[in-house]
Motif scaffolding. Structure first.
Motif, PDB file in Angstrom:
ATOM      1  N   ASP A  33      -8.166  41.572  86.410  1.00 43.35           N
ATOM      2  CA  ASP A  33      -7.159  40.805  85.672  1.00 43.35           C
ATOM      3  C   ASP A  33      -6.986  41.320  84.240  1.00 43.35           C
ATOM      4  N   SER A  34      -8.057  41.810  83.644  1.00 43.31           N
ATOM      5  CA  SER A  34      -7.991  42.269  82.248  1.00 43.31           C
ATOM      6  C   SER A  34      -6.976  43.388  82.044  1.00 43.31           C
ATOM      7  N   PHE A  35      -6.694  44.136  83.096  1.00 44.29           N
ATOM      8  CA  PHE A  35      -5.746  45.248  82.995  1.00 44.29           C
ATOM      9  C   PHE A  35      -4.496  45.011  83.836  1.00 44.29           C
ATOM     10  N   SER A  36      -4.158  43.747  84.023  1.00 43.28           N
ATOM     11  CA  SER A  36      -2.922  43.420  84.734  1.00 43.28           C
ATOM     12  C   SER A  36      -1.729  43.807  83.864  1.00 43.28           C
ATOM     13  N   SER A  37      -0.572  43.808  84.467  1.00 43.69           N
ATOM     14  CA  SER A  37       0.648  44.216  83.759  1.00 43.69           C
ATOM     15  C   SER A  37       0.894  43.343  82.524  1.00 43.69           C
ATOM     16  N   GLU A  38       0.631  42.057  82.652  1.00 39.96           N
ATOM     17  CA  GLU A  38       0.851  41.152  81.522  1.00 39.96           C
ATOM     18  C   GLU A  38      -0.070  41.478  80.352  1.00 39.96           C
ATOM     19  N   HIS A  39      -1.336  41.760  80.654  1.00 39.55           N
ATOM     20  CA  HIS A  39      -2.294  42.060  79.590  1.00 39.55           C
ATOM     21  C   HIS A  39      -2.017  43.411  78.932  1.00 39.55           C
ATOM     22  N   THR A  40      -1.696  44.417  79.728  1.00 36.74           N
ATOM     23  CA  THR A  40      -1.413  45.720  79.125  1.00 36.74           C
ATOM     24  C   THR A  40      -0.092  45.691  78.363  1.00 36.74           C
ATOM     25  N   ALA A  41       0.857  44.872  78.810  1.00 35.05           N
ATOM     26  CA  ALA A  41       2.133  44.765  78.091  1.00 35.05           C
ATOM     27  C   ALA A  41       1.922  44.202  76.689  1.00 35.05           C
ATOM     28  N   THR A  42       1.029  43.241  76.559  1.00 32.73           N
ATOM     29  CA  THR A  42       0.757  42.650  75.253  1.00 32.73           C
ATOM     30  C   THR A  42       0.215  43.702  74.295  1.00 32.73           C
ATOM     31  N   PHE A  43      -0.761  44.458  74.745  1.00 33.19           N
ATOM     32  CA  PHE A  43      -1.361  45.488  73.901  1.00 33.19           C
ATOM     33  C   PHE A  43      -0.365  46.611  73.612  1.00 33.19           C
ATOM     34  N   LEU A  44       0.284  47.098  74.650  1.00 34.60           N
ATOM     35  CA  LEU A  44       1.201  48.224  74.473  1.00 34.60           C
ATOM     36  C   LEU A  44       2.430  47.866  73.652  1.00 34.60           C
ATOM     37  N   SER A  45       2.885  46.627  73.743  1.00 33.77           N
ATOM     38  CA  SER A  45       4.078  46.244  72.983  1.00 33.77           C
ATOM     39  C   SER A  45       3.825  46.373  71.487  1.00 33.77           C
ATOM     40  N   ILE A  46       2.632  46.030  71.060  1.00 34.68           N
ATOM     41  CA  ILE A  46       2.296  46.160  69.639  1.00 34.68           C
ATOM     42  C   ILE A  46       2.340  47.632  69.234  1.00 34.68           C
ATOM     43  N   LEU A  47       1.711  48.478  70.014  1.00 33.31           N
ATOM     44  CA  LEU A  47       1.649  49.902  69.689  1.00 33.31           C
ATOM     45  C   LEU A  47       3.016  50.583  69.806  1.00 33.31           C
ATOM     46  N   TRP A  50       5.541  49.408  67.264  1.00 33.32           N
ATOM     47  CA  TRP A  50       5.212  49.914  65.930  1.00 33.32           C
ATOM     48  C   TRP A  50       5.710  51.356  65.793  1.00 33.32           C
ATOM     49  N   LEU A  51       5.515  52.144  66.866  1.00 34.29           N
ATOM     50  CA  LEU A  51       5.975  53.534  66.843  1.00 34.29           C
ATOM     51  C   LEU A  51       7.503  53.632  66.920  1.00 34.29           C
ATOM     52  N   PHE A  52       8.108  52.776  67.741  1.00 36.29           N
ATOM     53  CA  PHE A  52       9.563  52.791  67.958  1.00 36.29           C
ATOM     54  C   PHE A  52      10.106  51.378  67.765  1.00 36.29           C
ATOM     55  N   PRO A  53      10.344  50.957  66.529  1.00 44.55           N
ATOM     56  CA  PRO A  53      10.715  49.560  66.255  1.00 44.55           C
ATOM     57  C   PRO A  53      12.087  49.152  66.819  1.00 44.55           C
ATOM     58  N   HIS A  54      12.955  50.084  67.159  1.00 45.05           N
ATOM     59  CA  HIS A  54      14.299  49.740  67.609  1.00 45.05           C
ATOM     60  C   HIS A  54      14.434  49.677  69.130  1.00 45.05           C
ATOM     61  N   LEU A  55      13.303  49.683  69.849  1.00 45.29           N
ATOM     62  CA  LEU A  55      13.363  49.628  71.309  1.00 45.29           C
ATOM     63  C   LEU A  55      13.847  48.262  71.788  1.00 45.29           C
ATOM     64  N   THR A  56      14.660  48.296  72.817  1.00 49.50           N
ATOM     65  CA  THR A  56      15.053  47.042  73.452  1.00 49.50           C
ATOM     66  C   THR A  56      13.947  46.633  74.423  1.00 49.50           C
ATOM     67  N   GLU A  57      14.041  45.436  74.918  1.00 47.10           N
ATOM     68  CA  GLU A  57      13.046  44.938  75.870  1.00 47.10           C
ATOM     69  C   GLU A  57      13.081  45.760  77.166  1.00 47.10           C
ATOM     70  N   ASN A  58      14.255  46.120  77.625  1.00 46.73           N
ATOM     71  CA  ASN A  58      14.377  46.944  78.837  1.00 46.73           C
ATOM     72  C   ASN A  58      13.772  48.327  78.636  1.00 46.73           C
ATOM     73  N   GLN A  59      13.989  48.909  77.475  1.00 43.96           N
ATOM     74  CA  GLN A  59      13.406  50.222  77.191  1.00 43.96           C
ATOM     75  C   GLN A  59      11.884  50.138  77.154  1.00 43.96           C
ATOM     76  N   PHE A  60      11.365  49.081  76.531  1.00 46.22           N
ATOM     77  CA  PHE A  60       9.914  48.904  76.505  1.00 46.22           C
ATOM     78  C   PHE A  60       9.374  48.720  77.923  1.00 46.22           C
ATOM     79  N   ASN A  61      10.038  47.909  78.731  1.00 45.71           N
ATOM     80  CA  ASN A  61       9.582  47.684  80.111  1.00 45.71           C
ATOM     81  C   ASN A  61       9.547  48.989  80.900  1.00 45.71           C
ATOM     82  N   PHE A  62      10.527  49.855  80.677  1.00 43.85           N
ATOM     83  CA  PHE A  62      10.544  51.149  81.354  1.00 43.85           C
ATOM     84  C   PHE A  62       9.364  52.009  80.905  1.00 43.85           C
TER      85      PHE A  62
END
Length: 170
Positions: A33-47, A50-62
């Motif tokens: 569970d610690s590495f489920s999609s929801e958990h990794t999305a939380t961590f990766l969204s921050i990173l 931060w690197l690409f602040p203008h990403l849309t939600e769809n672009q981030f999901n991709f």
């Protein structure tokens, strides 16, 4: 520690197999569970944001999807290499049976990994992920074969002395 003492204290099979066993445990941990999609999305969204602040939600999901699928490929690529190391042991070179064994064990473990994920509430089991895992293992198999083939071709060959048919020597 002296090499001879090291060999006496740690059996050869342990030295050959511990990396593959450790990596199997890493794969098992990544399937929790610690590495489920929801958990990794939380961590990766921050990173990523931060690197690409203008990403849309769809672009981030991709991007998140690509990172997760690349992880499947990579973890089983590494796993197949480590299994080959274990199967080969102290012996040198390439043997088809060693490579096929490593590929088969990695593919079998990928199936077991997906079955494990079926019992984790926040994870989903997917035969496509198992196929992707097996493709990663197959690429490792191919890289190993190429590596040993190229190394074999570069090593100087020891020619056997030509036998001369000298009738006087008989």
């Amino acid at each position: 520690m002296q090499p001879r003492l090291h060999q006496l204290l740690i059996p050869a099979w342990t030295r050959a197999w511990w990396p593959a066993i450790a990596w199997a445990l890493v794969i098992f941990t990544l399937s929790t569970d610690s590495f489920s999609s929801e958990h990794t999305a939380t961590f990766l969204s921050i990173l990523v944001k931060w690197l690409f602040p203008h990403l849309t939600e769809n672009q981030f999901n991709f991007i998140h999807h690509i990172i997760r699928k690349s992880a499947h490929f990579t973890e089983y690529f590494i796993f197949c290499l480590l299994i080959y190391r274990g199967v080969r042991g102290d012996r040198k070179g390439w043997r088809w049976t060693w490579g096929i064994s490593a590929l088969s064990v990695a593919a079998g473990y990928s199936i077991m990994d997906e079955i494990h994920q079926a019992f984790v509430a926040s994870r989903t089991a997917s035969p496509y992920d198992s196929v992707l895992d097996s493709i990663g293992a197959f690429f490792a198999f191919a890289v190993l074969w190429l590596w040993f083939r190229l190394r074999r071709d570069k090593l100087p060959r020891i020619e056997e002395p030509a036998t001369q048919s000298n009738p006087a020597a008989r």
